[in-house]
Design an enzyme around this catalytic site. Sequence first.
Site, PDB file in Angstrom:
ATOM      1  N   CYS A 108      51.263  95.020  31.929  1.00 50.51           N
ATOM      2  CA  CYS A 108      50.070  95.842  32.178  1.00 50.51           C
ATOM      3  C   CYS A 108      50.403  97.202  32.795  1.00 50.51           C
ATOM      4  O   CYS A 108      49.562  98.100  32.813  1.00 50.51           O
ATOM      5  CB  CYS A 108      49.088  95.093  33.075  1.00 50.51           C
ATOM      6  SG  CYS A 108      48.473  93.598  32.317  1.00 50.51           S
ATOM      7  N   HIS A 243      44.082 100.247  36.428  1.00 52.66           N
ATOM      8  CA  HIS A 243      44.241  99.201  35.418  1.00 52.66           C
ATOM      9  C   HIS A 243      43.020  98.299  35.480  1.00 52.66           C
ATOM     10  O   HIS A 243      42.553  97.935  36.554  1.00 52.66           O
ATOM     11  CB  HIS A 243      45.521  98.405  35.713  1.00 52.66           C
ATOM     12  CG  HIS A 243      45.664  97.183  34.864  1.00 52.66           C
ATOM     13  ND1 HIS A 243      45.486  97.215  33.508  1.00 52.66           N
ATOM     14  CD2 HIS A 243      45.950  95.895  35.184  1.00 52.66           C
ATOM     15  CE1 HIS A 243      45.662  95.987  33.025  1.00 52.66           C
ATOM     16  NE2 HIS A 243      45.941  95.177  34.024  1.00 52.66           N
ATOM     17  N   ASN A 273      40.717  92.772  30.136  1.00 52.82           N
ATOM     18  CA  ASN A 273      42.046  93.311  30.450  1.00 52.82           C
ATOM     19  C   ASN A 273      42.819  93.513  29.146  1.00 52.82           C
ATOM     20  O   ASN A 273      43.189  92.541  28.489  1.00 52.82           O
ATOM     21  CB  ASN A 273      42.756  92.320  31.380  1.00 52.82           C
ATOM     22  CG  ASN A 273      44.134  92.805  31.796  1.00 52.82           C
ATOM     23  OD1 ASN A 273      44.661  93.780  31.242  1.00 52.82           O
ATOM     24  ND2 ASN A 273      44.718  92.141  32.778  1.00 52.82           N
TER      25      ASN A 273
HETATM   26  N1  COA Z   1      35.080  79.284  34.019  1.00 52.19           N
HETATM   27  C1  COA Z   1      34.637  78.399  34.936  1.00 52.19           C
HETATM   28  N2  COA Z   1      35.424  77.895  35.893  1.00 52.19           N
HETATM   29  C2  COA Z   1      36.701  78.298  35.931  1.00 52.19           C
HETATM   30  C3  COA Z   1      37.231  79.200  35.000  1.00 52.19           C
HETATM   31  C4  COA Z   1      36.359  79.694  34.013  1.00 52.19           C
HETATM   32  N3  COA Z   1      36.750  80.578  33.079  1.00 52.19           N
HETATM   33  N4  COA Z   1      38.527  79.413  35.291  1.00 52.19           N
HETATM   34  C5  COA Z   1      38.810  78.651  36.377  1.00 52.19           C
HETATM   35  N5  COA Z   1      37.716  77.976  36.760  1.00 52.19           N
HETATM   36  C6  COA Z   1      37.566  77.054  37.858  1.00 52.19           C
HETATM   37  C7  COA Z   1      38.873  76.404  38.252  1.00 52.19           C
HETATM   38  O1  COA Z   1      39.152  75.301  37.423  1.00 52.19           O
HETATM   39  C8  COA Z   1      38.589  76.023  39.657  1.00 52.19           C
HETATM   40  O2  COA Z   1      37.826  74.838  39.669  1.00 52.19           O
HETATM   41  P1  COA Z   1      38.094  73.681  40.742  1.00 52.19           P
HETATM   42  O3  COA Z   1      37.810  74.317  42.057  1.00 52.19           O
HETATM   43  O4  COA Z   1      37.103  72.636  40.337  1.00 52.19           O
HETATM   44  O5  COA Z   1      39.522  73.307  40.562  1.00 52.19           O
HETATM   45  C9  COA Z   1      37.691  77.131  40.180  1.00 52.19           C
HETATM   46  O6  COA Z   1      37.162  77.768  39.015  1.00 52.19           O
HETATM   47  C10 COA Z   1      38.445  78.136  41.020  1.00 52.19           C
HETATM   48  O7  COA Z   1      39.621  78.475  40.326  1.00 52.19           O
HETATM   49  P2  COA Z   1      40.587  79.575  40.842  1.00 52.19           P
HETATM   50  O8  COA Z   1      41.661  79.823  39.825  1.00 52.19           O
HETATM   51  O9  COA Z   1      41.008  79.271  42.228  1.00 52.19           O
HETATM   52  O10 COA Z   1      39.569  80.789  40.863  1.00 52.19           O
HETATM   53  P3  COA Z   1      39.714  82.184  41.524  1.00 52.19           P
HETATM   54  O11 COA Z   1      38.618  82.413  42.472  1.00 52.19           O
HETATM   55  O12 COA Z   1      41.116  82.476  41.989  1.00 52.19           O
HETATM   56  O13 COA Z   1      39.435  83.145  40.279  1.00 52.19           O
HETATM   57  C11 COA Z   1      40.647  84.461  38.690  1.00 52.19           C
HETATM   58  C12 COA Z   1      40.292  83.073  39.165  1.00 52.19           C
HETATM   59  C13 COA Z   1      41.640  84.343  37.542  1.00 52.19           C
HETATM   60  C14 COA Z   1      39.397  85.165  38.226  1.00 52.19           C
HETATM   61  C15 COA Z   1      41.271  85.245  39.872  1.00 52.19           C
HETATM   62  O14 COA Z   1      42.294  84.482  40.463  1.00 52.19           O
HETATM   63  C16 COA Z   1      41.834  86.543  39.439  1.00 52.19           C
HETATM   64  O15 COA Z   1      41.113  87.438  39.027  1.00 52.19           O
HETATM   65  N6  COA Z   1      43.163  86.738  39.567  1.00 52.19           N
HETATM   66  C17 COA Z   1      43.803  87.955  39.141  1.00 52.19           C
HETATM   67  C18 COA Z   1      44.078  87.820  37.677  1.00 52.19           C
HETATM   68  C19 COA Z   1      44.452  89.097  37.048  1.00 52.19           C
HETATM   69  O16 COA Z   1      43.784  90.081  37.211  1.00 52.19           O
HETATM   70  N7  COA Z   1      45.551  89.065  36.291  1.00 52.19           N
HETATM   71  C20 COA Z   1      45.997  90.127  35.518  1.00 52.19           C
HETATM   72  C21 COA Z   1      46.757  91.088  36.338  1.00 52.19           C
HETATM   73  S1  COA Z   1      47.478  92.259  35.285  1.00 52.19           S
END
Ligand code: COA
Length: 316
Positions: A108, A243, A273
Amino acid sequence: MTGVGHYLPEKIVSNAEMAERVETSDDWITERTGIKQRHFAAPHETAAFMGAAAAREALAKAGVDALAVDAIILATSTPDQAFPATAVHVQAAIGAHKAFGFDLAAACSGFIFGLSVADAMIRAGQVSNVLVIGSEVYSRILNFEDRGTCVLFGDGAAAVLLQARDVAHSGPGLLSTHLHSDGRLAEMLYVDGAVGQPEKSGKLVMNGREVFRHAVTLLASAVNEALAANNITNKDIDWLVPHQANLRIIDGVGKKLGLPPERVVVTVDKHANTSAASIPLALYQAVSDGRILPGQLVLLEALGGGLTWGSALLRL
Ligand code: COA
């Protein structure tokens, strides 16, 4: 930077449509990421196809003939082939027969890394007209059984033309770039295998929570580096073009920088993204709709798999 162009696949996929493929919802995606929709490429819309379309538009906007292009730097994690470079397919497609081209892999952060390489080559006097392109088809590497990642990414391309110019210190141009990577954090966000390890899945794997935790801190430090190197403060910045991964990360960096949301360009809601294409796509949007004006100071920042991260400061 004399021209900006873009290409987005025709097919738009809403969060509701994603919810038909995996167990998710518009509410969950919107609340956690700010994403409302993404574009997904048709089979013919490859990184080369989209990169060429974006490059053509950038050249047209700059009023420069393809034969005047000296170099094509194409940032991508989703090339058409392992080799030849996707950049040479773009070269052939647009008729830039006097140029040389190569791909750059920094996930990215690829567009900022590409700008930095192009800038160095221009300053060294090696080239005068350089296309820097970000072009990505992440829909090809998404694991549609992993709802934690497949809802976050989209496809698209954008390109800029950089031209050598003798300008005053306060004139337009790229003022600085700062690049970083830390391979010890490679496990946080990667593509599992692919060409060199064909037995693996070839799909994107991410520890979203860990990426999130690192993102705001590393991005804020890259942004501060740019301010310090140019002896300016946040008040001097007209626009932050970050980004486009996640609205919460964008807001976090904007707050740390002390920039009001009106001065931060956001396209993650429409494009999701698009990795190396996300910054130039956002730049394209804000230049085209007249928000970013000639003479304004624009700060770019990105973070991605590697981890890689960095910033660039430019005056339009
Ligand atoms: N829809 C519904 N629920 C979802 C889901 C989706 N698409 N994806 C994950 N979940 C659930 C998980 O299974 C988890 O459930 P559980 O508590 O029953 O186990 C819950 O949501 C929380 O998951 P978690 O991964 O801890 O969520 P989070 O608050 O960290 O949010 C992201 C997840 C990916 C949105 C967040 O971590 C994020 O934005 N990270 C940065 C990613 C990024 O930008 N990457 C690219 C960088 S270049």
